[in-house]
Enzyme design. Structure first.
Site, PDB file in Angstrom:
ATOM      1  N   LYS A  68      47.333  46.259  46.176  1.00 38.79           N
ATOM      2  CA  LYS A  68      48.746  46.149  45.790  1.00 38.79           C
ATOM      3  C   LYS A  68      48.961  46.616  44.359  1.00 38.79           C
ATOM      4  O   LYS A  68      50.013  47.133  44.010  1.00 38.79           O
ATOM      5  CB  LYS A  68      49.204  44.692  45.882  1.00 38.79           C
ATOM      6  CG  LYS A  68      49.524  44.229  47.278  1.00 38.79           C
ATOM      7  CD  LYS A  68      49.648  42.703  47.305  1.00 38.79           C
ATOM      8  CE  LYS A  68      48.766  42.102  48.352  1.00 38.79           C
ATOM      9  NZ  LYS A  68      48.098  40.862  47.972  1.00 38.79           N
ATOM     10  N   LYS A  73      39.986  52.040  46.097  1.00 39.46           N
ATOM     11  CA  LYS A  73      40.179  50.798  46.851  1.00 39.46           C
ATOM     12  C   LYS A  73      41.667  50.543  47.082  1.00 39.46           C
ATOM     13  O   LYS A  73      42.454  50.601  46.127  1.00 39.46           O
ATOM     14  CB  LYS A  73      39.577  49.621  46.063  1.00 39.46           C
ATOM     15  CG  LYS A  73      39.711  48.291  46.796  1.00 39.46           C
ATOM     16  CD  LYS A  73      39.751  47.071  45.875  1.00 39.46           C
ATOM     17  CE  LYS A  73      40.815  46.136  46.384  1.00 39.46           C
ATOM     18  NZ  LYS A  73      40.961  44.852  45.854  1.00 39.46           N
ATOM     19  N   LYS A 103      42.458  43.777  36.150  1.00 41.84           N
ATOM     20  CA  LYS A 103      43.892  43.492  36.218  1.00 41.84           C
ATOM     21  C   LYS A 103      44.582  43.817  34.902  1.00 41.84           C
ATOM     22  O   LYS A 103      45.667  44.396  34.907  1.00 41.84           O
ATOM     23  CB  LYS A 103      44.126  42.038  36.613  1.00 41.84           C
ATOM     24  CG  LYS A 103      43.863  41.816  38.100  1.00 41.84           C
ATOM     25  CD  LYS A 103      44.056  40.390  38.511  1.00 41.84           C
ATOM     26  CE  LYS A 103      43.834  40.250  40.015  1.00 41.84           C
ATOM     27  NZ  LYS A 103      43.782  38.872  40.443  1.00 41.84           N
TER      28      LYS A 103
HETATM   29  P1  ADP Z   1      45.187  43.235  46.504  1.00 37.99           P
HETATM   30  O1  ADP Z   1      43.970  43.873  45.869  1.00 37.99           O
HETATM   31  O2  ADP Z   1      45.973  44.213  47.272  1.00 37.99           O
HETATM   32  O3  ADP Z   1      46.022  42.456  45.519  1.00 37.99           O
HETATM   33  P2  ADP Z   1      44.254  40.687  47.370  1.00 37.99           P
HETATM   34  O4  ADP Z   1      43.467  40.568  46.100  1.00 37.99           O
HETATM   35  O5  ADP Z   1      45.457  39.822  47.538  1.00 37.99           O
HETATM   36  O6  ADP Z   1      44.642  42.208  47.562  1.00 37.99           O
HETATM   37  O7  ADP Z   1      43.267  40.488  48.575  1.00 37.99           O
HETATM   38  C1  ADP Z   1      43.443  39.613  49.670  1.00 37.99           C
HETATM   39  C2  ADP Z   1      42.234  39.734  50.573  1.00 37.99           C
HETATM   40  O8  ADP Z   1      42.139  41.044  51.111  1.00 37.99           O
HETATM   41  C3  ADP Z   1      40.894  39.486  49.835  1.00 37.99           C
HETATM   42  O9  ADP Z   1      39.993  38.833  50.684  1.00 37.99           O
HETATM   43  C4  ADP Z   1      40.431  40.867  49.527  1.00 37.99           C
HETATM   44  O10 ADP Z   1      39.033  40.937  49.361  1.00 37.99           O
HETATM   45  C5  ADP Z   1      40.900  41.644  50.748  1.00 37.99           C
HETATM   46  N1  ADP Z   1      41.137  43.045  50.382  1.00 37.99           N
HETATM   47  C6  ADP Z   1      42.119  43.506  49.585  1.00 37.99           C
HETATM   48  N2  ADP Z   1      42.043  44.849  49.457  1.00 37.99           N
HETATM   49  C7  ADP Z   1      40.975  45.231  50.206  1.00 37.99           C
HETATM   50  C8  ADP Z   1      40.377  46.488  50.491  1.00 37.99           C
HETATM   51  N3  ADP Z   1      40.868  47.610  49.999  1.00 37.99           N
HETATM   52  N4  ADP Z   1      39.282  46.510  51.290  1.00 37.99           N
HETATM   53  C9  ADP Z   1      38.784  45.361  51.808  1.00 37.99           C
HETATM   54  N5  ADP Z   1      39.303  44.144  51.586  1.00 37.99           N
HETATM   55  C10 ADP Z   1      40.386  44.065  50.791  1.00 37.99           C
END
Ligand code: ADP
Ligand code: TRP
Length: 322
Positions: free
Chosen positions: A193, A190, A111
């Protein structure tokens, strides 16, 4: 009956990675135990300092989750900040959490590498997440693969509490779906957001189409055979299409003669069709603001009752109460 728990941050619009990695498994699991799903607004504050945006995203996460199949008759949905004992438990857990455990966490380093300010809260984020999980005596935590390390930290902290104060917590298990462990974004990395490579679940048709048609591809000529498994278009398609449809696309990749543009069109059609019932449901519940408030209120009441019970045990174990 097993208790299933997961949270999602309201730090932006939810995307296909969130849906496949966390929401779809969470919706399926709601039939297999007592499910608790929450909007991690305290976590979102580690990266979002815009009050209007946080309020809007929090509401949108609730709407999105309900539209995607969370059934309030089966699962409880609530806001993390409605459970006042969570920050108290976070503090208690912090006192037994070794610095080294947090220093090893990848997510903090990732991050800050992506420009999020390195605050104390961002660093201690896994402790808040451990509190979220342990406060309900959770058994199973459905998450994407990127959260695996946080689950390991949660278990380490629970063991540390049990060693220090006697048996207090049960150890939760992650539930990670290997087929959707790391959903790729429009650039092949991956989907996240924070990486500006997302395809939002409920964006306008033309926005979704533009994102999919703009997916990064290599310069393999149209005629050349292509490997489907290493291609983000196919990887995404496979997660939305039927097994036969996926096999047909894989065959076309291997045969050569089809350009990436055609595959992208097929992917867009599959995604757009897949979410059609969810879009209809979202439009329906969005017309009644009282509905979401009511779901969240009932969820918080249930979650608080569970948290208060566990916290009576914890506060007594550490000596804050008789
Ligand atoms: P971001 O990385 O977009 O900020 P979050 O950290 O809020 O997403 O993730 C929320 C949920 O969605 C978590 O359980 C996370 O593991 C899952 N998740 C987020 N991005 C992915 C991805 N690219 N593939 C699989 N699971 C994901
Ligand atoms: N850290 C998780 C994420 O970024 C969200 C989250 C917070 C969570 N607390 C949780 C997930 C507890 C599962 C259980 O995606």
């Amino acid at each position: 009956m097993k208790r299933i728990l997961s949270g999602i941050q309201p730090s932006g619009a939810l995307h296909l990675g969130n849906y496949l990695g966390m929401m779809r498994p969470a919706v399926e699991l709601q039939h297999q135990g007592e499910a608790l799903y929450f909007i991690a607004d305290l976590h979102a504050l580690t990266s979002l300092h815009d009050a209007d945006a946080l309020r809007r995203y929090s509401r949108d996460v609730a709407l999105d989750f309900l539209a995607c199949g969370l059934d309030p008759a089966k699962a409880f949905l609530f806001r993390q900040s409605d459970i006042p004992k969570v920050p108290l438990l976070t503090w208690i857990l912090s006192t037994v959490t070794p610095m080294g455990l947090l220093e090893r966490c990848h997510s903090y380093k990732d991050k800050i590498a992506h420009g999020i300010a390195p605050s104390h809260a961002l660093f201690s984020y896994p402790v808040l997440m451990a509190a979220d999980i342990l406060i309900y005596d959770s058994d199973i935590v459905p998450v994407g693969k990127d959260q695996k390390q946080h689950l390991e930290v949660t278990r380490d902290i629970a063991v540390k509490v049990n060693e220090t104060f006697g048996p207090t917590f049960k150890l939760p298990e992650p539930s990670i779906r290997e087929d959707a462990a790391l959903v790729p974004g429009t650039d092949g990395a991956k989907m996240s957001k924070s990486y500006h490579n997302t395809i939002e679940i409920f964006a306008e048709e033309k926005t979704i189409k533009k994102k999919i048609m703009g997916m990064v591809t290599d310069s393999t000529p149209v005629e050349a055979p292509k490997d489907p498994e290493s291609n983000a278009i196919y990887q995404l398609y496979k997660l939305f299409a039927s097994a036969d449809e996926a096999a047909a696309m894989a065959e076309k990749f291997r045969a050569g003669g089809t350009g990436y543009g055609d595959f992208k069109k097929q992917l867009f059609a599959a995604v757009w069709e897949y979410f059609a019932p969810m879009r209809a449901k979202r439009a329906e519940i969005a017309t009644d603001p009282g509905y979401v408030d009511d779901v969240l209120r009932r969820g918080a009441a249930h979650a608080n009752a569970l948290a208060d019970k566990v916290m009576a045990r914890v506060e007594s174990a550490v000596g804050l109460r008789p």
